[in-house]
Design a protein around this motif. Structure first.
Motif, short mmCIF file in Angstrom:
data_model
loop_
_atom_site.label_atom_id
_atom_site.label_comp_id
_atom_site.label_asym_id
_atom_site.label_seq_id
_atom_site.Cartn_x
_atom_site.Cartn_y
_atom_site.Cartn_z
N MET A 1 -9.97 -6.82 -13.07
CA MET A 1 -9.98 -5.60 -13.89
C MET A 1 -9.33 -4.46 -13.12
O MET A 1 -9.53 -4.32 -11.91
CB MET A 1 -11.41 -5.23 -14.26
N LEU A 2 -8.57 -3.66 -13.82
CA LEU A 2 -7.95 -2.48 -13.22
C LEU A 2 -9.05 -1.48 -12.86
O LEU A 2 -9.86 -1.09 -13.72
CB LEU A 2 -6.98 -1.85 -14.20
N THR A 3 -9.07 -1.08 -11.58
CA THR A 3 -10.17 -0.24 -11.09
C THR A 3 -9.63 0.89 -10.24
O THR A 3 -8.85 0.66 -9.32
CB THR A 3 -11.16 -1.07 -10.26
N PRO A 4 -10.06 2.12 -10.50
CA PRO A 4 -9.69 3.23 -9.61
C PRO A 4 -10.58 3.24 -8.37
O PRO A 4 -11.75 2.85 -8.43
CB PRO A 4 -9.92 4.46 -10.48
N TYR A 5 -10.02 3.68 -7.26
CA TYR A 5 -10.80 3.80 -6.02
C TYR A 5 -10.19 4.92 -5.18
O TYR A 5 -9.14 5.47 -5.51
CB TYR A 5 -10.83 2.48 -5.24
N ALA A 6 -10.86 5.25 -4.08
CA ALA A 6 -10.40 6.29 -3.14
C ALA A 6 -10.09 7.59 -3.88
O ALA A 6 -9.02 8.18 -3.74
CB ALA A 6 -9.17 5.81 -2.37
N LEU A 7 -11.06 8.08 -4.66
CA LEU A 7 -10.88 9.34 -5.38
C LEU A 7 -10.84 10.50 -4.39
O LEU A 7 -11.62 10.55 -3.44
CB LEU A 7 -12.02 9.55 -6.37
N THR A 8 -9.92 11.43 -4.61
CA THR A 8 -9.80 12.60 -3.75
C THR A 8 -9.63 13.86 -4.58
O THR A 8 -9.11 13.83 -5.70
CB THR A 8 -8.62 12.50 -2.77
N THR A 9 -10.05 14.96 -4.00
CA THR A 9 -9.81 16.29 -4.55
C THR A 9 -9.02 17.07 -3.51
O THR A 9 -9.47 17.22 -2.37
CB THR A 9 -11.13 17.02 -4.85
N ASP A 10 -7.83 17.50 -3.88
CA ASP A 10 -6.94 18.17 -2.94
C ASP A 10 -6.76 17.34 -1.66
O ASP A 10 -6.73 17.86 -0.54
CB ASP A 10 -7.46 19.57 -2.59
#
Length: 875
Positions: A1-10
């Motif tokens: 499944m396509l999965t987002p990871y390593a979320l960042t803000t700025d």
């Protein structure tokens, strides 16, 4: 499944304390399915469970740098955000969550004032015994210990400390150090802005009495910085200052602020002086037990002095701070004469030593001196120049004591310890590795251990010189942010680590240091050699913003830099209307530290003038601005370059490797002269028995240009070379970091001139970019941004039988590797979701290419979607 990871803000994971009004949200993608891609996303931002911004489903493949576009953010508020993605089939797939917290968004919300020691109260440090202290340190001031007691009616539900210094500080609450930052707030162009930090101190506070404290040292603000003998210290001020406010929230919604004001008190403690170049002197007999705890009697302490009632230009820390990231243990501890011990950590590192001491009588003096290399079994100290790199500890008399300086750092592999009581054991000495904590995201490995050591040396050089700013060296009296070093090494740095936020923050200081005419400086922050930037040095102000855009898709930094980029081009053009850059060249270092070659400086300058103009034109196109004036100027500079420096047979004036490299790498030659010039470059390498002559400027281009023009054999010959001058020569002689100069030490001449001989510079390690992009083959198409369109071009050659590399890009993980297996070559690659790749299989027989199932694949160029692949072909 396509999965987002390593979320960042700025650019940071879950940052505590940002002051961007429109933060940029990003994530990477992973999927086990080939050809998968994000076709849509949805971002939901909430505050205390209430939705503040909901994008709804957005049909887009973008996953990086998406600007928050909801209602105005509030100060001191945590926001949670969630991203959901849809896959290549349009089906809802994975989701992930993160958060960010705003800091002080409005200047009028600062209640604190700048406080400092009253200079008339405490005299300078006077050592307790006659000893070997120099005049440079003998009368340095002792760092003040600052204290403010206050009472709370109940334990708070939430508390944040916002703090900074003009200098360096360590915050404390109720007897404990807060956070893991080192040398906060870091070094910026203090005249234009100071960074501040945000700390969650909720759990540290209690109902009843509490104490907020800080230890304050000179740091970069008033300590020794640089090498200008006329002005070695106090570049910004004559003593450190502190600013803070603690905002406490209670269950009923009420708040209380405790800020720096006239009610704070101070006194010196065990640290008698602390300087980043000179070292730290600590007298444990003067320690103040419990000084930062409730109940301590501070009635004899001295009131602070208010030195500035306005906070000034404060900016929330925008990137990862300096931290201790690793501990090293000695590979040997040798007892020398006169009670001395010599400790070898086996690695040239940057940081400090933590020393455990057993059974020392009160007042026993223990001295630690640091050095990168040895000479005849003793510390080689001459190359430190005026930096003393010496820490001193006077024991307090406890059965076991630990000394670890907190406001200094050194570049060293070896430590001489004098005065240690009894036998020193390896377990009692720890090397604490310290640097800006940019996340390392790349790796390279092959079957040649010398090349692997080169790669490790490159990484250690980056770690050791990424200390708040990208410095040239970490050991001597310099440690400055040289622009050319940074721009030459930037492509390698961006392979090794996520340095987007680090460089973006530093570029603000580069731009602040520019002259009113638009000339970038040689160094930033600007504390010495205040001149207009030299060719290749000042050009960093153009090159690095463009690289941030290409590698990370950082359009915001490019836009913020654009005016200064165009001002630099205008400055050079204004003083060189004939388009050959000979005037206003600053210190004009040329191809710094080249060997047995003399590349004409006006040739190098004009090549950089052309390249920077081309990048400004490209930036204008990206930003929707008028690019034509710069495109036209670029073409005219190319004509001027050819008229001035190129002959009809392709010979470039000076006939040096760097001259040809600049002409070829920057695409300055007419097409019919490209191959003749490349042939002359190759001939020069060959006639020198496969040795280089390039200095700082040319070295990064050497292997890539040779390989691009069909001479990968020479690129590999240079890579494997281990006689002088070469990368391998230093490794054969024990280097664990990149040397400043090829001849830092040679068998026939010994050490080079001590006045400029660092054994930890990263500039000549810029070949690291080719290890990733040439040997392993990870690159991106000319028009690609953020590795969306990959070019995978592994280069089989040299003494290697296998090599592999990986990078965490803004899209996701990319990897490429190859190995020789009998008469075949096996290539394995990984492409992140949403990216495509053109893979060139290195084979002499395109008809022999087979996939992992043994099926024939037409080649040698293969167009691939995301996923993992393995191909086998005849060599």
């Amino acid at each position: 499944m396509l999965t987002p990871y390593a979320l960042t803000t700025d650019g940071r994971a879950a940052p505590l304390g940002i002051d961007e009004r429109t933060p940029l949200l990003s994530w990477r993608l992973t999927s086990e399915r080939r050809g998968d891609a994000q076709t849509a996303y949805r971002i939901v931002v909430t505050e205390n469970g209430v939705t503040r911004w909901d994008t709804g489903r957005v049909e887009s493949a973008e996953n990086s740098g998406l600007a928050y576009d909801g209602p105005a953010l509030h100060s001191r508020t945590r926001y949670d955000w969630r991203v959901t993605v849809w896959d290549a089939d349009g089906a809802e797939a994975g989701s992930a969550e993160s958060w960010f917290e705003t800091a002080v968004l409005h200047p009028d919300e600062w209640a604190g004032v700048w406080i400092a020691r009253d200079p008339d109260v405490h005299p300078p440090f006077d050592p307790p015994v006659v000893d070997d202290l120099t005049d440079r340190v003998r009368h340095l001031p002792a760092p003040p210990h600052l204290r403010r007691a206050f009472r709370l009616s109940e334990k708070p539900t939430r508390a944040r400390l916002y703090a900074t210094a003009r200098g360096a500080y360590e915050p404390r609450v109720n007897g404990s150090r807060i956070g893991d930052r080192e040398l906060a707030p870091g070094w910026t162009e203090y005249r234009t802005r100071v960074l501040y930090q945000t700390y969650d101190v909720t759990d540290a506070l209690q109902a009843g009495e509490n104490v907020l404290g800080a230890v304050l040292a000179d740091g970069w603000w008033s300590g020794f910085v640089g090498f200008d003998s006329r002005h070695q210290a106090q570049h910004y001020g004559d003593a450190p200052q502190f600013l803070a406010q603690l905002v406490v929230e209670f269950a009923d919604g009420s708040t209380r602020t405790i800020a720096t004001d006239s009610e704070w008190v101070e006194r010196p403690g065990a640290i008698r002086y602390a300087d980043m170049l000179m070292g730290q002197y600590e007298d444990a007999t003067q320690a103040i037990p419990g000084w930062d705890t409730p109940g301590y009697d501070a009635s004899s302490w001295t009131p602070v002095k208010i030195v500035d009632e306005k906070p000034g230009a404060l900016v929330a820390e925008p990137d990862e701070p300096i931290r201790v990231t690793e501990d090293l243990h000695p590979v040997s501890v040798t007892a020398l004469t006169d009670g001395r011990h010599l400790v070898d950590f086996g690695q040239n590192m940057v940081g400090r030593v933590r020393l455990t001491i057993h059974g020392a009588k009160a007042g026993r003096r223990i001295r630690l001196r640091h050095a990168e290399v040895l000479e005849d079994g003793e510390l080689y100290l001459e190359n430190l120049r005026t930096a003393e790199a010496t820490d001193i500890y006077l024991a307090g008399g406890a059965a076991t004591e630990v000394f670890e300086p907190s406001f200094t750092f050194h570049g060293f592999r070896y430590v001489e310890i004098v005065g240690y009581p009894g036998q020193l054991h390896a377990r009692d000495v720890v090397g604490r590795v310290l640097h800006s904590d940019t996340p390392f995201t790349g790796s390279f490995e092959c079957d040649d251990e010398t090349v692997n050591q080169l790669y490790r040396n490159i990484r250690w050089g980056q770690r050791g010189n990424w200390v708040s700013v990208p410095t040239d060296c970490p050991q001597r009296d310099e440690r400055l942010g040289w622009l050319a070093d940074a721009q030459i090494f930037a492509p390698t740095a961006m392979r090794n680590a996520d340095v987007q936020a680090f460089f973006a923050r530093w570029l603000t200081d580069v731009q602040a240091a520019a002259t009113p005419e638009g000339a970038f400086p040689d160094i930033a922050p600007k504390v010495a050699m205040i001149t207009e930037g030299a060719p290749a040095w000042g050009d960093a102000g153009v090159i690095i913003p463009w690289l941030l855009y290409r590698v990370y898709g950082d359009k915001r930094t490019l836009e913020r830099s654009f005016d200064s980029m165009t001002a630099w081009i205008a400055h050079v053009h204004r003083h060189n209307p004939d388009l050959v850059w000979r005037h206003r060249t600053g210190n004009n270092y040329g191809d710094w530290l080249q060997v047995d070659a003399d590349t004409p400086r006006d040739l190098l300058a004009t090549a950089y003038f052309a390249q920077s103009t081309a990048l400004v034109a490209a930036a204008a196109r990206v930003l929707g601005k008028d690019a034509k004036p710069y495109e036209d100027l670029h073409e005219r500079i190319k004509e001027a370059f050819n008229d001035a420096f190129v002959e009809d047979d392709g010979r470039v004036t000076g006939d040096t490797q760097t001259g040809y490299l600049l002409a070829l790498a920057f695409d300055l030659l007419p097409s019919h002269l490209t191959e003749p010039a490349a042939a002359r470059l190759a001939a020069d390498v060959e006639k020198r028995d496969n040795h280089l002559t390039t200095g700082f400027v040319g070295v990064a281009l050497l292997c890539p240009v040779l390989a691009r023009h069909g001479r990968a054999d020479l690129a590999y010959a240079l890579l494997h070379q281990d006689t002088y001058p070469s990368w391998g020569y230093s490794i054969v002689h024990g280097a664990t970091t990149i040397w400043e100069r090829w001849d830092g030490w040679t068998a026939d001449r010994g050490f080079q001139a001590a006045q400029m001989n660092s054994f930890n510079h990263y500039s000549l390690g810029s070949i690291g970019d080719w290890l990733y992009g040439g040997v392993a083959g990870i690159d991106q198409a000319p028009g690609s941004v953020g590795y969306r369109e990959l070019l995978l071009r592994p280069t089989v050659g040299g003494l290697l039988t296998w090599a592999k590399a990986s990078q965490e890009t803004v899209r996701g993980r990319v990897s490429s590797g190859w190995r020789i297996q009998g008469d075949d070559v096996v290539v394995e690659v990984e492409i992140p979701p949403g990216a495509t790749a053109d893979l060139l299989v290195p084979t002499s027989d395109p008809a022999s290419i087979r996939d992992e199932n043994g099926e024939a694949v037409p080649g040698p160029e293969l167009r691939l979607g995301s996923g993992t692949y393995r191909f086998t072909a005849s060599r």
